[in-house]
Design an enzyme around this catalytic site. Structure first.
Site, PDB file in Angstrom:
ATOM      1  CB  SER A   1      -4.959   1.636  14.817  1.00 48.34           C
ATOM      2  OG  SER A   1      -5.793   2.585  15.107  1.00 48.34           O
TER       3      SER A   1
ATOM      4  N   GLY B   1       0.370  -1.247   0.239  1.00 48.59           N
ATOM      5  CA  GLY B   1      -0.053  -0.059  -0.024  1.00 48.59           C
ATOM      6  C   GLY B   1       1.071   1.312   0.080  1.00 48.59           C
TER       7      GLY B   1
ATOM      8  N   GLY C   1       1.895   4.562   3.498  1.00 44.02           N
ATOM      9  CA  GLY C   1       2.829   3.967   2.519  1.00 44.02           C
ATOM     10  C   GLY C   1       3.941   5.278   1.738  1.00 44.02           C
TER      11      GLY C   1
ATOM     12  CE1 TYR D   1      -8.288   0.284   9.117  1.00 42.14           C
ATOM     13  CE2 TYR D   1      -9.051   1.334  11.408  1.00 42.14           C
ATOM     14  CZ  TYR D   1      -7.449   0.925  10.217  1.00 42.14           C
ATOM     15  OH  TYR D   1      -6.750   2.321  10.327  1.00 42.14           O
TER      16      TYR D   1
HETATM   17  P1  NDP Z   1      -4.702   5.206   2.847  1.00 42.35           P
HETATM   18  O1  NDP Z   1      -6.047   4.825   2.323  1.00 42.35           O
HETATM   19  O2  NDP Z   1      -3.562   6.811   2.221  1.00 42.35           O
HETATM   20  O3  NDP Z   1      -3.125   4.816   2.483  1.00 42.35           O
HETATM   21  C1  NDP Z   1      -3.513   2.900   2.383  1.00 42.35           C
HETATM   22  C2  NDP Z   1      -3.278   2.008   1.236  1.00 42.35           C
HETATM   23  O4  NDP Z   1      -3.853   0.599   1.315  1.00 42.35           O
HETATM   24  C3  NDP Z   1      -3.517   2.931  -0.906  1.00 42.35           C
HETATM   25  O5  NDP Z   1      -2.107   2.748  -0.933  1.00 42.35           O
HETATM   26  C4  NDP Z   1      -4.239   1.433  -1.193  1.00 42.35           C
HETATM   27  O6  NDP Z   1      -3.998   1.500  -2.049  1.00 42.35           O
HETATM   28  C5  NDP Z   1      -4.171  -0.117  -0.509  1.00 42.35           C
HETATM   29  N1  NDP Z   1      -4.639  -0.962  -0.754  1.00 42.35           N
HETATM   30  C6  NDP Z   1      -5.392  -1.024   0.178  1.00 42.35           C
HETATM   31  N2  NDP Z   1      -6.023  -2.011   0.017  1.00 42.35           N
HETATM   32  C7  NDP Z   1      -5.736  -2.414  -0.961  1.00 42.35           C
HETATM   33  C8  NDP Z   1      -5.228  -4.131  -1.680  1.00 42.35           C
HETATM   34  N3  NDP Z   1      -5.882  -4.813  -1.333  1.00 42.35           N
HETATM   35  N4  NDP Z   1      -3.611  -4.581  -2.061  1.00 42.35           N
HETATM   36  C9  NDP Z   1      -3.058  -3.461  -1.562  1.00 42.35           C
HETATM   37  N5  NDP Z   1      -3.240  -2.367  -1.205  1.00 42.35           N
HETATM   38  C10 NDP Z   1      -4.605  -1.850  -1.106  1.00 42.35           C
HETATM   39  O7  NDP Z   1      -5.015   5.574   4.403  1.00 42.35           O
HETATM   40  P2  NDP Z   1      -3.331   5.576   5.213  1.00 42.35           P
HETATM   41  O8  NDP Z   1      -1.867   5.795   4.804  1.00 42.35           O
HETATM   42  O9  NDP Z   1      -3.943   6.381   6.873  1.00 42.35           O
HETATM   43  O10 NDP Z   1      -3.074   4.110   6.094  1.00 42.35           O
HETATM   44  C11 NDP Z   1      -2.122   3.646   5.913  1.00 42.35           C
HETATM   45  C12 NDP Z   1      -2.038   2.323   7.195  1.00 42.35           C
HETATM   46  O11 NDP Z   1      -2.534   2.798   8.292  1.00 42.35           O
HETATM   47  C13 NDP Z   1      -3.400   0.933   7.296  1.00 42.35           C
HETATM   48  O12 NDP Z   1      -2.925  -0.402   7.586  1.00 42.35           O
HETATM   49  C14 NDP Z   1      -4.298   2.058   8.729  1.00 42.35           C
HETATM   50  O13 NDP Z   1      -4.655   1.061   9.354  1.00 42.35           O
HETATM   51  C15 NDP Z   1      -2.905   2.887   9.004  1.00 42.35           C
HETATM   52  N6  NDP Z   1      -3.472   3.721  10.663  1.00 42.35           N
HETATM   53  C16 NDP Z   1      -3.476   4.921   9.908  1.00 42.35           C
HETATM   54  C17 NDP Z   1      -4.260   6.542  10.547  1.00 42.35           C
HETATM   55  C18 NDP Z   1      -4.457   8.094  10.014  1.00 42.35           C
HETATM   56  O14 NDP Z   1      -5.305   8.246  10.752  1.00 42.35           O
HETATM   57  N7  NDP Z   1      -4.656   7.465   8.432  1.00 42.35           N
HETATM   58  C19 NDP Z   1      -4.320   6.038  12.089  1.00 42.35           C
HETATM   59  C20 NDP Z   1      -3.294   4.003  12.688  1.00 42.35           C
HETATM   60  C21 NDP Z   1      -3.091   3.407  11.857  1.00 42.35           C
HETATM   61  P3  NDP Z   1      -4.800   2.601  -3.516  1.00 42.35           P
HETATM   62  O15 NDP Z   1      -3.534   3.807  -3.687  1.00 42.35           O
HETATM   63  O16 NDP Z   1      -4.788   1.550  -4.563  1.00 42.35           O
HETATM   64  O17 NDP Z   1      -5.960   3.012  -2.336  1.00 42.35           O
HETATM   65 MG1  PMR Z   2     -10.687   9.141  17.435  1.00 48.16          MG
HETATM   66  C1  PMR Z   2      -6.939  11.253  22.265  1.00 48.16           C
HETATM   67  C2  PMR Z   2      -7.821  11.087  21.713  1.00 48.16           C
HETATM   68  C3  PMR Z   2      -8.427  10.434  20.127  1.00 48.16           C
HETATM   69  C4  PMR Z   2      -7.491   9.420  19.231  1.00 48.16           C
HETATM   70  C5  PMR Z   2      -6.227  10.105  19.233  1.00 48.16           C
HETATM   71  C6  PMR Z   2      -7.499   8.908  18.101  1.00 48.16           C
HETATM   72  C7  PMR Z   2      -7.151   8.873  17.354  1.00 48.16           C
HETATM   73  N1  PMR Z   2      -8.803   9.452  18.285  1.00 48.16           N
HETATM   74  C8  PMR Z   2      -9.693  10.061  20.240  1.00 48.16           C
HETATM   75  C9  PMR Z   2     -10.672  10.428  20.021  1.00 48.16           C
HETATM   76  C10 PMR Z   2     -11.776  11.065  19.526  1.00 48.16           C
HETATM   77  N2  PMR Z   2     -11.787  10.167  18.290  1.00 48.16           N
HETATM   78  C11 PMR Z   2     -12.810  11.121  20.306  1.00 48.16           C
HETATM   79  C12 PMR Z   2     -13.146  11.389  21.979  1.00 48.16           C
HETATM   80  C13 PMR Z   2     -14.395  10.741  19.061  1.00 48.16           C
HETATM   81  C14 PMR Z   2     -15.659  11.313  19.449  1.00 48.16           C
HETATM   82  C15 PMR Z   2     -15.850  12.468  19.283  1.00 48.16           C
HETATM   83  C16 PMR Z   2     -13.318   9.798  18.506  1.00 48.16           C
HETATM   84  C17 PMR Z   2     -14.012   9.671  17.343  1.00 48.16           C
HETATM   85  C18 PMR Z   2     -14.060   9.336  16.316  1.00 48.16           C
HETATM   86  C19 PMR Z   2     -14.307   8.636  15.322  1.00 48.16           C
HETATM   87  C20 PMR Z   2     -15.951   8.581  14.528  1.00 48.16           C
HETATM   88  N3  PMR Z   2     -12.413   9.455  16.135  1.00 48.16           N
HETATM   89  C21 PMR Z   2     -11.668   7.914  14.514  1.00 48.16           C
HETATM   90  C22 PMR Z   2     -12.926   7.756  13.702  1.00 48.16           C
HETATM   91  C23 PMR Z   2     -12.732   7.331  12.549  1.00 48.16           C
HETATM   92  O1  PMR Z   2     -13.863   7.049  11.752  1.00 48.16           O
HETATM   93  C24 PMR Z   2     -11.285   6.713  13.259  1.00 48.16           C
HETATM   94  C25 PMR Z   2     -11.356   5.271  12.904  1.00 48.16           C
HETATM   95  O2  PMR Z   2     -11.992   5.008  14.365  1.00 48.16           O
HETATM   96  O3  PMR Z   2     -10.842   5.029  12.168  1.00 48.16           O
HETATM   97  C26 PMR Z   2     -11.500   3.651  12.433  1.00 48.16           C
HETATM   98  C27 PMR Z   2     -11.041   7.868  14.302  1.00 48.16           C
HETATM   99  C28 PMR Z   2     -10.053   7.357  14.805  1.00 48.16           C
HETATM  100  N4  PMR Z   2      -9.413   8.768  15.652  1.00 48.16           N
HETATM  101  C29 PMR Z   2      -8.180   8.630  16.080  1.00 48.16           C
HETATM  102  C30 PMR Z   2      -7.611   7.434  15.032  1.00 48.16           C
HETATM  103  C31 PMR Z   2      -6.071   7.641  14.518  1.00 48.16           C
HETATM  104  C32 PMR Z   2      -8.024   7.083  13.692  1.00 48.16           C
HETATM  105  C33 PMR Z   2      -7.681   6.704  12.712  1.00 48.16           C
HETATM  106  C34 PMR Z   2      -8.136   5.232  12.648  1.00 48.16           C
HETATM  107  C35 PMR Z   2      -7.000   4.477  12.366  1.00 48.16           C
HETATM  108  O4  PMR Z   2      -6.198   4.858  10.862  1.00 48.16           O
HETATM  109  O5  PMR Z   2      -6.574   2.861  12.854  1.00 48.16           O
END
Ligand code: NDP
Ligand code: PMR
Ligand code: LMG
Length: 349
Positions: free
Chosen positions: A226, A93, A99, A274
């Site tokens: 995450s 990805g 990525g 997820y």
């Molecule tokens: P993006 O959507 O920007 O990146 C996800 C990547 O995964 C894209 O390159 C996408 O490809 C690729 N992908 C999705 N499905 C497939 C598949 N079937 N085969 C191959 N590749 C695929 O999201 P992020 O950069 O945010 O996510 C990267 C990682 O970080 C994930 O593991 C996510 O769970 C993790 N993460 C993200 C957080 C955030 O706040 N954003 C917080 C915590 C963890 P394409 O470009 O073709 O869509």
């Molecule tokens: Mg969340 C310290 C507080 C904190 C952090 C670090 C995150 C990270 N979030 C926090 C708090 C809250 N979030 C609170 C208080 C709420 C209610 C208002 C809230 C809501 C919320 C939603 C609806 N948060 C989210 C969502 C998403 O749809 C995102 C998610 O769960 O994706 C799976 C998300 C996230 N919050 C984060 C992070 C890192 C995400 C993205 C998670 C991921 O990409 O794995």
């Protein structure tokens, strides 16, 4: 179930914003979880140390790995001069978000050849170009994690390429927060768990021997975890919460036909699927460490890179969420990190 993800904060990094926040959430307790506790739990690591704890009803599994800064492997000397072998790293990805930022950060060091394992070749090529990566530092290879056949083909091609494998970074993921009905991978597994966990699980399993054979001083397998899968944090208590239950849905095949599409056997919920998949990712690293670390010398780790609220991961969320989420994370939770900063963190790990 309480799972504490890896907290990987190298000493050279600035302390993540979550950690130094004196913001409104500090010492507050929401959903019955003290934020100051979870900050301590997740971000006190000042060295590049990965510490994971999994408190299970029946006991506790602990895995701890220590890592060093990116090494420069030196090879046989010619005229007494040391030559450097580039490390080979596969990043799944790598066509967007974290990525891509990681691929760029590693490519820029000049010490790594990055294999960008992506489902959309053209998108990856354009992404690499617009990130300014130079051609000799990367190769794009096709990989669709939503097809186990594609995973096998990718592994075959990689093995045939004759490249060593020093690091595998499992980064790709899909998130379907608004899906009302489940969708499925080529083999019929619910898409989020099928892609994020099962695809990466097979990929990791099939490439383990190649990693084992690497002569690089620090061979690694990293999966991006995450905080939202960790129910001992505030973020992990935002509903729907991750819960694998007794795995009855997984055992039944996650196909939504004769079994549930959810691991715990419950009704389909895309956001929960997820988060469940992220729990599986983190548990996989703990279990791989337990089973394979000593025998293979591979470092297994998982990290939460911070909240990268601007990536494509949220492409399927409602527009209002996409608008409010970044400022919410920036100014209220202080959990926000840029793609570039998150990429540097993962590259360093
Ligand atoms: P993006 O959507 O920007 O990146 C996800 C990547 O995964 C894209 O390159 C996408 O490809 C690729 N992908 C999705 N499905 C497939 C598949 N079937 N085969 C191959 N590749 C695929 O999201 P992020 O950069 O945010 O996510 C990267 C990682 O970080 C994930 O593991 C996510 O769970 C993790 N993460 C993200 C957080 C955030 O706040 N954003 C917080 C915590 C963890 P394409 O470009 O073709 O869509
Ligand atoms: Mg969340 C310290 C507080 C904190 C952090 C670090 C995150 C990270 N979030 C926090 C708090 C809250 N979030 C609170 C208080 C709420 C209610 C208002 C809230 C809501 C919320 C939603 C609806 N948060 C989210 C969502 C998403 O749809 C995102 C998610 O769960 O994706 C799976 C998300 C996230 N919050 C984060 C992070 C890192 C995400 C993205 C998670 C991921 O990409 O794995
Ligand atoms: C759900 O969406 C889905 O319904 C569900 O299916 C599932 O996918 C789940 O976990 C996934 O998500 C809910 C989501 C979508 O609502 C949220 O929880 C959004 C959180 C982010 C939005 C917070 C808004 C806060 C406003 C801040 C704006 C920026 C401020 C900058 C200020 C700078 C100051 C210096 O729903 C939405 O996206 C709609 C959002 C509508 C928000 C309306 C505002 C309500 C205010 C509620 C505040 C909640 C914040 C709690 C923190 C309080 C702090 C003391």
């Amino acid at each position: 179930m309480a799972l504490q993800a890896a907290a990987l904060v190298p000493a050279t990094f600035s302390v993540p914003k979550e950690g130094k926040s004196g913001a409104s959430f500090k010492d507050s307790s929401l959903f019955g979880v003290s934020l100051s506790d979870h900050i301590k739990a997740d971000f006190t690591s000042s060295a590049l140390r990965c510490k994971r704890e999994f408190n299970h009803r029946t006991g506790a599994v602990r895995a701890q790995t220590t890592a060093t800064a990116t090494p420069a492997i030196t090879r046989s000397t010619v005229d007494g001069k040391k030559t450097l072998r580039k490390g080979s790293v596969i990043i799944t990805g790598a066509s967007s978000g974290l990525g891509l930022a990681t691929a760029k950060a590693l490519a820029e060091t000049g010490k790594w050849h990055v294999i960008m394992a992506c489902r959309d070749f053209l998108k990856a090529e354009r992404a690499a170009k617009s990130a300014g990566m130079s051609k000799e530092n990367y190769t794009i290879m096709h990989l669709d994690l939503a097809s186990l056949d594609s995973v096998r083909q990718f592994v075959d091609s990689y093995k045939r390429s004759g490249r060593p494998l020093d690091v595998l970074v499992c980064n790709a993921a899909v998130y379907q927060p608004t899906a009302k009905e489940p969708t499925f991978t080529a083999e019929g597994f619910e898409l989020s768990v099928g892609t994020n966990h099962l695809g990466h699980f097979l990929l990791s399993r099939l490439l383990l021997d190649d990693l084992k054979q690497s002569d690089y001083p620090s061979k690694r397998l990293i999966i991006v975890g995450s905080i939202t899968g960790n129910t001992n944090t505030l973020a992990g208590n935002v509903p729907p919460k991750a819960n694998l239950g007794d795995l009855r849905g997984l055992a039944g095949g996650l196909n939504g036909l004769n079994s549930s599409a959810m691991i715990d056997g419950g009704d389909f919920d895309g956001a929960k699927a997820y988060k469940d998949s992220k729990v599986c990712n983190m548990l996989t690293m703990q279990e791989f460490h337990r089973r394979f670390h000593e025998e293979t010398g591979i470092t297994f780790a998982s990290l939460y890179p911070g909240c990268i609220a601007t990536t494509g991961l949220f492409r399927e969320h409602i527009p209002l969420f996409r608008l409010l989420f970044p400022p919410f994370q920036k100014y209220i939770t202080k959990g926000f990190v840029s793609e570039e900063e998150a990429g540097k963190r993962l590259a360093q790990v």
